[in-house]
Design an enzyme around this catalytic site. Structure first.
Site, PDB file in Angstrom:
ATOM      1  CB  THR A  79      -0.846   0.067   1.295  1.00 33.46           C
ATOM      2  OG1 THR A  79       0.039  -0.055   2.401  1.00 33.46           O
ATOM      3  CG2 THR A  79      -1.902  -1.004   1.352  1.00 33.46           C
TER       4      THR A  79
ATOM      5  CB  CYS B 220       4.023  -0.367   2.459  1.00 27.26           C
ATOM      6  SG  CYS B 220       4.568  -0.485   0.757  1.00 27.26           S
ATOM      7  N   GLY B 221       6.772   1.864   2.664  1.00 28.14           N
ATOM      8  CA  GLY B 221       8.231   1.928   2.604  1.00 28.14           C
ATOM      9  C   GLY B 221       8.841   1.433   1.314  1.00 28.14           C
ATOM     10  CE  LYS B 222       5.061   2.571  -3.960  1.00 26.35           C
ATOM     11  NZ  LYS B 222       5.974   3.675  -4.305  1.00 26.35           N
ATOM     12  CB  SER B 223      10.026   5.342  -2.299  1.00 24.85           C
ATOM     13  OG  SER B 223       8.952   5.386  -3.212  1.00 24.85           O
TER      14      SER B 223
ATOM     15  CG  ASP C  12       9.458   4.037  -6.540  1.00 20.64           C
ATOM     16  OD1 ASP C  12       8.781   3.045  -6.182  1.00 20.64           O
ATOM     17  OD2 ASP C  12       9.564   5.070  -5.851  1.00 20.64           O
ATOM     18  CD  GLU C  13       5.640   6.298  -7.009  1.00 19.79           C
ATOM     19  OE1 GLU C  13       4.558   5.676  -6.955  1.00 19.79           O
ATOM     20  OE2 GLU C  13       6.095   6.966  -6.058  1.00 19.79           O
TER      21      GLU C  13
ATOM     22  CD  GLN D  99       2.160   3.198  -8.325  1.00 18.02           C
ATOM     23  OE1 GLN D  99       3.054   2.371  -8.222  1.00 18.02           O
ATOM     24  NE2 GLN D  99       2.203   4.359  -7.694  1.00 18.02           N
TER      25      GLN D  99
END
Ligand SMILES: [Zn+2]
Length: 211
Positions: free
Chosen positions: A10, A13-16, A86-87, A89
């Protein structure tokens, strides 16, 4: 064997942060990669994380051809050992297909990072294609929390603090209107459209029978 990996989760959630950490770890091993992002909160050509880390990135557009980007680097004599995307989506499905082809035909690792579902709980096209094609899908375990303290699994879009369920799939906060924002919620509070602002207003309102 090179891999196409999708790190999903989501918002918040710390993905970057993990994307930047992954790039750093590879660079520490003497590897060189390309970092891509799209519509990052820090602006064009940046990859930033909420906890303050930031790096330069190549901005992805509709016309971006990942295959050509890698070829261009290599023709200029630069090594490309991995890609950080990244990003994801926001990428088009055919761009995700290009990433898979880079893994298979060039043999370099591609790490994609993205939010799986939109504010209506539907898969983003880029994330859907990633799930379909990735060798591995890792669900990030840095737990984003709903205001109630439960695990947040849903991305809600808010306008002036209230959750909305209509509108375009992609509206980046602060760009079109300062009013549009996003908030992560647990499924219960998502289905009851109860954002932190709504909950706060409800709690501070004295109920009738108490008066
Ligand atoms: Zn909740």
């Amino acid at each position: 064997m090179a891999e196409l990996v999708f790190f999903s989760g989501t918002m918040n959630c710390g993905k970057s942060t993990l994307a930047l950490q992954t790039a750093y770890n590879h660079e520490q091993r003497g590897l060189r990669g390309l970092i891509f992002s799209r519509s990052d909160r820090a602006g064009q050509g940046r990859l930033s994380s909420r906890i303050g880390l930031e790096a330069e990135a190549i901005e992805v557009h509709e016309e971006t051809d990942f295959w050509r980007e890698v070829a261009k680097e290599r023709m200029a004599g630069h090594r490309v050992d991995f890609l950080i995307c990244d990003e994801v989506q926001f990428y088009a499905p055919h761009q995700v297909e290009q990433l898979a082809r880079i893994v298979d035909d060039i043999g370099i690792d591609v790490y994609g990072f993205g939010i799986t579902t939109d504010f209506l709980t539907r898969l983003f096209p880029g994330s859907a294609r990633m799930i379909e094609l990735a060798d591995r899908v890792e669900v990030l375990q840095v737990t984003a929390l709903c205001w109630c303290g439960r695990r947040a699994t849903h991305n809600a879009r808010t306008v002036a603090g209230a959750m909305v369920t209509e509108g375009e799939q992609v509206v980046i906060g602060d760009v079109d209107s300062a009013e549009v924002g996003y908030e992560v919620l647990c499924r219960y509070h998502y289905s009851h459209k109860m954002t932190a602002a709504v909950a706060h207003a409800t709690i501070s309102q004295p109920s009738l029978n108490e008066q």
